[in-house]
Enzyme design. Structure first.
Site: not given
Length: 295
Positions: A167, A217, A287
């Protein structure tokens, strides 16, 4: 109306909650929708000349905009969405919808993009975050990107220079903005590709609360653990602050169930981080990006 930017779609004091997946976010001073790279360059040049801040939102999927909104220019790439194929190389502008791009690859029997068939957002955001799911990620197929630097220069960045990680990409530090990207795909079988995409979409529908606004998420996967599992073990499923709650369907998601605010999201994220750390000793790392000003 900014006379120097006449002809460009620019909206003043525009509430960003109408454009974000979370359905939260205060106003942008100026919300701009450039139709091409020339209009984009004009906006950035004007903002830099006037010492006005500017940023690009992409499709605003894995993102929370605070309730006080964003000062200066917010640029959205909805109209910069062309997708082209040259042999097995797919080139997409930053505003191209990621899910629709995977469908184009499927239509031409090109494999490599199946993992992204259910990920909301834009090509630009996917490159920025090195988006991934079900064992695949953008870095596996990425060739290069054309980016706009904070000073307004356009340059090309290679896969090596992107320094992709989980990520993560190098442009998260440099402030460069993706305006288009190229991906290396492989010839495949249409039916096989279609079946795999149907399988992944079915898994997503079973496990994720797609029926509610959310930011996707919320937390990165901690080494050796799954964020959703840790949240569930801390008995936080269904925990609610204001109009935002931890999803009963998947504890790694937070959903807007009753006109929630960005503050509700931030307060719930902070509460989950603290509670999980007290319960398991693992500190979750968000995230989702949080930007803008508080009220």
């Amino acid at each position: 109306m900014i006379t120097e930017l006449h002809g460009i779609d620019i909206r003043e004091n525009e509430p960003l909650k109408h454009y974000t997946y979370t359905k939260v976010g205060g106003p942008a001073d100026f919300l701009a929708f450039p139709r091409n790279h020339y209009e984009l360059s004009r906006i950035v040049a004007y903002a830099n000349k006037e010492n006005m801040p500017w940023l690009v939102l992409g499709n605003a999927s894995n993102l929370i905009v605070r309730d006080g909104g964003i000062r200066g220019f917010v640029i959205m790439f909805d109209k910069l969405n062309a997708v082209h194929l040259n042999g097995y190389t797919l080139k997409a502008e930053a505003g191209a919808n990621l899910i629709e791009t995977t469908k184009i690859a499927k239509f031409h029997s090109l494999t490599g993009f199946e993992f992204a068939c259910g990920i909301p957002g834009s090509i630009g955001g996917a490159v920025f975050m090195n988006a991934g799911a079900y064992g695949g990620e953008i870095s596996h197929i990425f060739l290069s990107a054309k980016v706009l630097t904070p000073s307004g220069e356009i340059k090309t960045i290679s896969a090596r220079d992107m320094a992709f990680g989980y990520r993560h990409s190098a442009i998260q530090e440099t402030g460069d903005i993706v305006i288009s990207a190229k991906f290396a795909l492989k010839p495949g079988n249409y039916d096989t590709i279609s079946q795999e995409m149907n399988r992944l979409n079915h898994l997503r529908q079973l496990k994720q609360p797609l029926e509610f606004p959310s930011c996707g998420s919320v937390f990165k996967r901690p080494p050796g653990h799954f964020a959703g599992q840790l949240i569930m073990e801390a008995n936080l499923k269904g925990h609610r602050i204001g109009g935002v709650e931890v999803s009963e369907k998947h504890a790694g998601f937070m959903i807007n169930v009753a006109d929630g605010t960005a503050k509700d999201y931030e307060d719930l994220i902070a509460y989950v981080i603290e509670t999980v750390e007290n319960h398991s000793g693992v500190k979750l790392e968000p995230e989702v990006r949080i930007i803008g000003e508080n009220l």
